[in-house]
Design an enzyme around this catalytic site. Structure first.
Site, PDB file in Angstrom:
ATOM      1  N   GLY A  60       0.837  -1.191   0.000  1.00 35.74           N
ATOM      2  CA  GLY A  60       0.000   0.000   0.000  1.00 35.74           C
ATOM      3  C   GLY A  60       0.869   1.236   0.000  1.00 35.74           C
ATOM      4  O   GLY A  60       2.013   1.209   0.462  1.00 35.74           O
ATOM      5  N   GLN A  65       2.813  10.054   1.436  1.00 38.28           N
ATOM      6  CA  GLN A  65       4.128   9.424   1.474  1.00 38.28           C
ATOM      7  C   GLN A  65       5.025   9.866   0.316  1.00 38.28           C
ATOM      8  O   GLN A  65       6.227   9.652   0.361  1.00 38.28           O
ATOM      9  CB  GLN A  65       3.994   7.896   1.472  1.00 38.28           C
ATOM     10  CG  GLN A  65       3.376   7.360   2.749  1.00 38.28           C
ATOM     11  CD  GLN A  65       3.255   5.858   2.690  1.00 38.28           C
ATOM     12  OE1 GLN A  65       2.243   5.318   2.244  1.00 38.28           O
ATOM     13  NE2 GLN A  65       4.310   5.177   3.113  1.00 38.28           N
ATOM     14  N   CYS A 110       6.355   0.001   7.016  1.00 35.11           N
ATOM     15  CA  CYS A 110       5.920   1.154   6.243  1.00 35.11           C
ATOM     16  C   CYS A 110       7.059   1.615   5.353  1.00 35.11           C
ATOM     17  O   CYS A 110       8.209   1.644   5.782  1.00 35.11           O
ATOM     18  CB  CYS A 110       5.516   2.265   7.218  1.00 35.11           C
ATOM     19  SG  CYS A 110       4.959   3.777   6.434  1.00 35.11           S
ATOM     20  N   LEU A 111       6.739   1.959   4.117  1.00 32.83           N
ATOM     21  CA  LEU A 111       7.752   2.444   3.184  1.00 32.83           C
ATOM     22  C   LEU A 111       8.370   3.771   3.639  1.00 32.83           C
ATOM     23  O   LEU A 111       9.463   4.123   3.222  1.00 32.83           O
ATOM     24  CB  LEU A 111       7.157   2.595   1.782  1.00 32.83           C
ATOM     25  CG  LEU A 111       6.770   1.282   1.105  1.00 32.83           C
ATOM     26  CD1 LEU A 111       5.917   1.542  -0.137  1.00 32.83           C
ATOM     27  CD2 LEU A 111       8.000   0.461   0.743  1.00 32.83           C
ATOM     28  N   HIS A 153      -4.213   1.125   7.574  1.00 35.64           N
ATOM     29  CA  HIS A 153      -2.857   1.687   7.633  1.00 35.64           C
ATOM     30  C   HIS A 153      -2.732   2.875   6.667  1.00 35.64           C
ATOM     31  O   HIS A 153      -2.234   3.940   7.040  1.00 35.64           O
ATOM     32  CB  HIS A 153      -1.850   0.586   7.275  1.00 35.64           C
ATOM     33  CG  HIS A 153      -0.416   1.028   7.229  1.00 35.64           C
ATOM     34  ND1 HIS A 153       0.512   0.581   8.131  1.00 35.64           N
ATOM     35  CD2 HIS A 153       0.246   1.858   6.383  1.00 35.64           C
ATOM     36  CE1 HIS A 153       1.697   1.133   7.838  1.00 35.64           C
ATOM     37  NE2 HIS A 153       1.551   1.906   6.775  1.00 35.64           N
ATOM     38  N   GLU A 154      -3.208   2.689   5.426  1.00 36.35           N
ATOM     39  CA  GLU A 154      -3.092   3.749   4.420  1.00 36.35           C
ATOM     40  C   GLU A 154      -4.017   4.936   4.733  1.00 36.35           C
ATOM     41  O   GLU A 154      -3.627   6.084   4.552  1.00 36.35           O
ATOM     42  CB  GLU A 154      -3.354   3.206   3.015  1.00 36.35           C
ATOM     43  CG  GLU A 154      -2.385   2.119   2.566  1.00 36.35           C
ATOM     44  CD  GLU A 154      -0.908   2.464   2.731  1.00 36.35           C
ATOM     45  OE1 GLU A 154      -0.542   3.656   2.587  1.00 36.35           O
ATOM     46  OE2 GLU A 154      -0.117   1.557   3.013  1.00 36.35           O
ATOM     47  N   HIS A 157      -2.477   7.249   7.106  1.00 34.92           N
ATOM     48  CA  HIS A 157      -1.542   8.205   6.489  1.00 34.92           C
ATOM     49  C   HIS A 157      -2.269   9.472   6.044  1.00 34.92           C
ATOM     50  O   HIS A 157      -1.706  10.567   6.102  1.00 34.92           O
ATOM     51  CB  HIS A 157      -0.837   7.595   5.271  1.00 34.92           C
ATOM     52  CG  HIS A 157       0.354   6.776   5.612  1.00 34.92           C
ATOM     53  ND1 HIS A 157       1.433   7.263   6.317  1.00 34.92           N
ATOM     54  CD2 HIS A 157       0.650   5.480   5.334  1.00 34.92           C
ATOM     55  CE1 HIS A 157       2.340   6.305   6.458  1.00 34.92           C
ATOM     56  NE2 HIS A 157       1.888   5.215   5.879  1.00 34.92           N
TER      57      HIS A 157
END
Length: 184
Positions: A60, A65, A110-111, A153-154, A157
């Site tokens: 995701g 991000q 997480c990226l 999670h997304e 963000h």
């Protein structure tokens, strides 16, 4: 094409901001951004492409991000039965959720976070998400298991929340009462 150099890391102020709504119908620029988010998660899961471009695998990615504070996200993940959930959405919102909780036994990554943050992240076991696809059509998804966790999670963000904000600081592996443990 989005690469790791485009992904901002924890500590960047955009990651703690509440992102703005995207006007529907979306502009061509917003459509292009949404397309690139989905392209990243798909490319990052292809070992050849990921290796060629140095992409960290992800399931995701949200627009904040890549330092775009707008309510857009992309998810490309399979559930426990192998069903693929591949979606790119504008203005996704959880419109209902279960009382029951769930968490990934392996914790979340997480990226935008270059370190391991151990601990259980409590999430809703089931969620219904509403958003708009790349063409501005309304989409409603009923999710459970890993896809439900990834969407939460997304969406976090988009609200300036990082996954580790949910981890119990005093006892990161404290059991979550009546929660479903999900292996990944």
């Amino acid at each position: 094409m989005i690469t790791m150099k485009d992904i901002i890391r924890e500590g960047h102020p955009t990651l703690t901001m509440v992102a703005s709504e995207v006007p529907i119908p979306p502009t061509p620029e917003d459509q292009e951004t949404l397309k690139r988010l989905l392209e990243y998660v798909i490319n990052s899961q292809n070992p050849e492409t990921a290796s060629k471009y140095g992409l960290r695998p992800g399931i995701g990615l949200a627009a904040p991000q890549i330092n775009i504070s707008k309510r857009m996200l992309a998810v490309n993940v399979t559930d426990s039965t192998g069903k693929l959930y591949s979606y790119a959405l504008f203005n996704p919102k959880i419109i209902s959720h279960s009382v029951e909780k769930a968490y990934l036994t392996s914790g979340e990554g997480c990226l935008s976070v270059d370190r391991s943050v151990p601990g259980f992240v409590p999430r809703y076991a089931r969620v219904t998400v509403r958003g708009w696809d790349i063409d501005g059509n309304e989409v409603k998804l009923r999710l459970k298991g890993l896809p439900a966790i990834v969407f939460q999670h997304e969406i976090d963000h988009l609200n300036g929340i990082m996954f580790y904000d949910h981890i119990n600081k005093d006892n990161p592996f404290q059991p979550i009462p009546d929660a479903t443990a999900i292996e990944r």
